[in-house]
Design a protein around this motif. Structure first.
Motif, mmCIF file in Angstrom:
data_model
loop_
_atom_site.group_PDB
_atom_site.id
_atom_site.type_symbol
_atom_site.label_atom_id
_atom_site.label_comp_id
_atom_site.label_asym_id
_atom_site.label_seq_id
_atom_site.Cartn_x
_atom_site.Cartn_y
_atom_site.Cartn_z
ATOM 1 N N LEU A 1 0.862 -1.186 0.000
ATOM 2 C CA LEU A 1 0.000 0.000 0.000
ATOM 3 C C LEU A 1 0.892 1.227 0.000
ATOM 4 O O LEU A 1 1.785 1.351 0.846
ATOM 5 N N GLN A 2 0.680 2.115 -0.957
ATOM 6 C CA GLN A 2 1.493 3.319 -1.085
ATOM 7 C C GLN A 2 0.616 4.552 -0.866
ATOM 8 O O GLN A 2 -0.168 4.920 -1.734
ATOM 9 N N ASP A 3 0.767 5.189 0.300
ATOM 10 C CA ASP A 3 -0.044 6.364 0.637
ATOM 11 C C ASP A 3 -1.506 6.098 0.298
ATOM 12 O O ASP A 3 -2.165 6.927 -0.326
ATOM 13 N N GLY A 4 -1.997 4.941 0.674
ATOM 14 C CA GLY A 4 -3.310 4.497 0.238
ATOM 15 C C GLY A 4 -4.324 4.399 1.359
ATOM 16 O O GLY A 4 -4.057 4.688 2.525
ATOM 17 N N ASN A 5 -5.501 3.953 0.967
ATOM 18 C CA ASN A 5 -6.647 3.815 1.861
ATOM 19 C C ASN A 5 -7.389 2.563 1.427
ATOM 20 O O ASN A 5 -8.035 2.547 0.388
ATOM 21 N N LEU A 6 -7.275 1.500 2.223
ATOM 22 C CA LEU A 6 -7.828 0.197 1.856
ATOM 23 C C LEU A 6 -8.768 -0.295 2.942
ATOM 24 O O LEU A 6 -8.420 -0.295 4.110
ATOM 25 N N SER A 7 -9.974 -0.708 2.568
ATOM 26 C CA SER A 7 -10.914 -1.328 3.503
ATOM 27 C C SER A 7 -11.012 -2.811 3.183
ATOM 28 O O SER A 7 -11.077 -3.193 2.019
ATOM 29 N N ILE A 8 -11.027 -3.657 4.224
ATOM 30 C CA ILE A 8 -10.935 -5.097 4.038
ATOM 31 C C ILE A 8 -11.721 -5.803 5.139
ATOM 32 O O ILE A 8 -11.854 -5.285 6.249
ATOM 33 N N ARG A 9 -12.259 -6.980 4.835
ATOM 34 C CA ARG A 9 -12.955 -7.748 5.862
ATOM 35 C C ARG A 9 -11.982 -8.033 7.012
ATOM 36 O O ARG A 9 -10.865 -8.481 6.789
ATOM 37 N N SER A 10 -12.435 -7.804 8.233
ATOM 38 C CA SER A 10 -11.525 -7.878 9.372
ATOM 39 C C SER A 10 -10.933 -9.269 9.545
ATOM 40 O O SER A 10 -9.769 -9.413 9.918
ATOM 41 N N GLY A 11 -11.719 -10.317 9.269
ATOM 42 C CA GLY A 11 -11.207 -11.670 9.433
ATOM 43 C C GLY A 11 -10.219 -12.090 8.365
ATOM 44 O O GLY A 11 -9.489 -13.053 8.542
ATOM 45 N N ASN A 12 -10.184 -11.381 7.229
ATOM 46 C CA ASN A 12 -9.266 -11.723 6.134
ATOM 47 C C ASN A 12 -7.878 -11.113 6.323
ATOM 48 O O ASN A 12 -6.925 -11.546 5.693
ATOM 49 N N LEU A 13 -7.794 -10.090 7.160
ATOM 50 C CA LEU A 13 -6.519 -9.409 7.374
ATOM 51 C C LEU A 13 -5.705 -10.174 8.404
ATOM 52 O O LEU A 13 -6.101 -10.288 9.564
ATOM 53 N N LEU A 14 -4.538 -10.706 8.014
ATOM 54 C CA LEU A 14 -3.720 -11.520 8.903
ATOM 55 C C LEU A 14 -2.680 -10.698 9.652
ATOM 56 O O LEU A 14 -2.427 -10.944 10.837
ATOM 57 N N ALA A 15 -2.032 -9.752 8.979
ATOM 58 C CA ALA A 15 -0.938 -9.013 9.600
ATOM 59 C C ALA A 15 -0.657 -7.772 8.769
ATOM 60 O O ALA A 15 -0.979 -7.710 7.579
ATOM 61 N N PHE A 16 -0.005 -6.771 9.406
ATOM 62 C CA PHE A 16 0.389 -5.576 8.669
ATOM 63 C C PHE A 16 1.546 -4.892 9.379
ATOM 64 O O PHE A 16 1.735 -5.020 10.590
ATOM 65 N N GLN A 17 2.335 -4.142 8.590
ATOM 66 C CA GLN A 17 3.469 -3.409 9.125
ATOM 67 C C GLN A 17 3.002 -2.156 9.871
ATOM 68 O O GLN A 17 1.979 -1.556 9.519
ATOM 69 N N PRO A 18 3.767 -1.720 10.884
ATOM 70 C CA PRO A 18 3.377 -0.524 11.631
ATOM 71 C C PRO A 18 3.369 0.759 10.811
ATOM 72 O O PRO A 18 2.836 1.760 11.269
ATOM 73 N N GLY A 19 3.933 0.761 9.592
ATOM 74 C CA GLY A 19 3.807 1.944 8.742
ATOM 75 C C GLY A 19 2.380 2.218 8.329
ATOM 76 O O GLY A 19 2.061 3.320 7.867
ATOM 77 N N LEU A 20 1.519 1.235 8.478
ATOM 78 C CA LEU A 20 0.101 1.379 8.180
ATOM 79 C C LEU A 20 -0.674 1.600 9.482
ATOM 80 O O LEU A 20 -0.388 0.972 10.498
#
Length: 253
Positions: free
Chosen positions: A91-110
């Motif tokens: 994700l580059q300076d973006g805005n993404l909405s996703i089903r909460s159960g599908n999201l496994l992990a993300f970097q703290p930059g987000l």
């Protein structure tokens, strides 16, 4: 193949159903999605421990706080979710909405926030996230109407509105459903309508990933319906044009 730390891929798929994170610092991780790790890694609950400053800056969803931890340290961390397809996305300076159960992990930059659409989370900023889906994910552009059960998320476009096909609802099948309550609704009766600029993320099935209590053992969850072994091994992280939008917990429709 038998893996060890030197032969595991770095920030890439081990196979279509598992992803290896080369952890050097911190990642946010949904509980129950880490299947193994090498190295020195500690796990801190959201709202507990020494990482409150990091959480305060990057995690803004009290409704889902009990479902997440912060993984901190150095090592290789293997992520998976009941043999569903798993991929990473930039994700580059973006805005993404996703089903909460599908999201496994993300970097703290987000930064993670609660979406105004129930069951969805929103990621804002720059960084990498890892998500699961029932089958491969496809990217389409608005304007489009989407079966709610096939929707994974949307990026850099307005939140969807509901669209009901009242002509279909007044037909024979709609009448049977109104009188008997049998059959529920389908994508032919009810859709999410997207307009404007951006991208919509669709999984290649209308069967949602079945719900499972956080941290429960695999045999308690459902059996995945999609996926073909070996079709994404060694896949590079997709680079999406422009800004990207999110993925999140299933909407039981």
């Amino acid at each position: 193949m038998v893996y060890e730390p030197r032969t595991l891929p770095s920030n890439d798929n081990v196979n279509p159903y598992a992803f290896c994170v080369d952890l050097k610092g911190q990642w946010f991780l949904q509980k129950g999605k880490m299947i193994a790790y090498y190295g020195q890694i500690d796990f801190h609950g959201i709202g507990h421990g020494p990482l409150d400053r990091l959480v305060r800056s990057n995690f803004h969803s009290p409704l889902h706080a009990s479902d997440w931890v912060v993984a901190e340290g150095n090592g290789r961390m293997l992520l998976a979710d009941r043999a569903f397809d798993v991929n990473s996305y930039d994700l580059q300076d973006g805005n993404l909405s996703i089903r909460s159960g599908n999201l496994l992990a993300f970097q703290p930059g987000l930064a993670l926030k609660q979406s105004i659409v129930p069951g969805f989370l929103t990621l804002i900023g720059t960084g990498t996230f890892v998500a699961a889906s029932n089958g491969q994910v496809h990217f389409v552009e608005p304007p489009i109407r989407v079966d709610p059960q096939a929707l994974v998320g949307w990026a850099d476009c307005p939140s969807p509105c509901h669209h009901y096909d009242h002509g279909y609802m007044r037909g024979v099948l709609g009448g049977v459903r109104r009188l008997t309550g049998m059959g529920g609704t389908s994508g032919e009766e009810h859709q999410f309508e997207f307009v404007g600029q951006g991208q919509v993320l669709l999984q290649s099935t209308e069967v949602l990933m079945p719900e499972r209590a956080t941290g429960s053992t695999p045999h308690q969850g459902g059996v995945p319906q999609g996926g073909t072994p070996g079709h994404r091994s060694g896949q590079q992280v997709p680079q999406l044009p422009g800004q990207l939008g999110g993925i999140q917990r299933r909407l039981g429709l």
